[in-house]
Write an enzyme that holds these catalytic residues in place. Structure first.
Site, PDB file in Angstrom:
ATOM      1  N   VAL A 168       3.305 -16.322 -14.325  1.00 44.24           N
ATOM      2  CA  VAL A 168       3.242 -15.078 -15.088  1.00 44.24           C
ATOM      3  C   VAL A 168       1.784 -14.837 -15.468  1.00 44.24           C
ATOM      4  O   VAL A 168       1.177 -15.648 -16.168  1.00 44.24           O
ATOM      5  CB  VAL A 168       4.133 -15.163 -16.355  1.00 44.24           C
ATOM      6  N   ASP A 169       1.214 -13.723 -14.978  1.00 48.48           N
ATOM      7  CA  ASP A 169      -0.199 -13.453 -15.177  1.00 48.48           C
ATOM      8  C   ASP A 169      -0.411 -11.997 -15.575  1.00 48.48           C
ATOM      9  O   ASP A 169      -0.533 -11.116 -14.724  1.00 48.48           O
ATOM     10  CB  ASP A 169      -0.971 -13.778 -13.898  1.00 48.48           C
ATOM     11  N   SER A 170      -0.463 -11.760 -16.880  1.00 49.15           N
ATOM     12  CA  SER A 170      -0.655 -10.391 -17.373  1.00 49.15           C
ATOM     13  C   SER A 170      -2.067  -9.887 -17.103  1.00 49.15           C
ATOM     14  O   SER A 170      -2.344  -8.711 -17.239  1.00 49.15           O
ATOM     15  CB  SER A 170      -0.342 -10.311 -18.868  1.00 49.15           C
ATOM     16  N   GLY A 171      -2.962 -10.768 -16.688  1.00 49.45           N
ATOM     17  CA  GLY A 171      -4.324 -10.368 -16.352  1.00 49.45           C
ATOM     18  C   GLY A 171      -4.476  -9.919 -14.913  1.00 49.45           C
ATOM     19  O   GLY A 171      -5.530  -9.418 -14.526  1.00 49.45           O
TER      20      GLY A 171
END
Length: 180
Positions: free
Chosen positions: A17-20
């Site tokens: 999970v990588d919101s960036g």
């Protein structure tokens, strides 16, 4: 790092999970394992630029994603496919759930509860982030880590260094000097 157990096109994966990350990304090798290679739209090939660069092979417009424990909820997912040899930077990164899909499915990263929440209201559900013990060492986890083996290797290394330090030392001209 934040990982969740998921399923893409019927194949189990650990999703980072990588919101960036702007887009949801999958390696070409993972796309092959998940049976998605034939769905890649090569009109979207190009080069990804960010922290590094990588070759984009194309895009899978809609793939089925399910979250472990909530398999009754099929989430449509758009995935950018990166060349495994020239993409993602980290060769151990198979699938990255990016901001595009986190926003589409109204996700909240809840670190106080250690979960990723999908949706809001009556249709919402949460899935726990994986613990280190559930992740391979390649993904920063401890799964498969043998503490006894590691400790034995460390002890042997320390003993070897100790022998070198306590043994006879040579002086600058190559002659051995006596200690004591």
């Amino acid at each position: 790092m934040l990982y969740i157990d998921a399923e893409v096109n019927g194949h189990a994966i650990q999703a980072f999970v990588d919101s960036g990350a702007q887009s949801t990304i999958m390696s070409s090798k993972c796309a092959e394992r998940c049976g998605l290679s034939h769905l890649i739209d090569t009109r979207f090939e190009g080069t990804a630029v960010g922290v590094g660069t990588g070759k984009i092979l194309g895009r899978v417009h809609i793939a089925e994603m399910k979250i472990k424990g909530f398999e009754q909820n099929v989430l449509p997912c758009t995935i950018t496919i990166m060349d495994s040899e020239q993409g993602l930077g980290d060769k151990n990164m198979d699938f990255l759930l990016g901001l595009d899909m986190l926003k589409r499915h109204r996700c909240n990263i809840d670190l106080s509860r250690n979960v990723l929440q999908f949706g809001t209201g009556t249709n919402s559900f949460s899935t726990p982030f994986l613990h280190e013990k559930d992740l391979s060492e390649a993904k920063g986890g401890t799964q498969g880590f043998d503490a006894d083996k590691s400790n034995t290797e460390l002890e042997e290394l320390l003993e070897e260094q100790e022998k070198k330090l306590s043994g006879d030392e040579k002086d600058g001209d190559g002659d051995e000097t006596m200690q004591g």
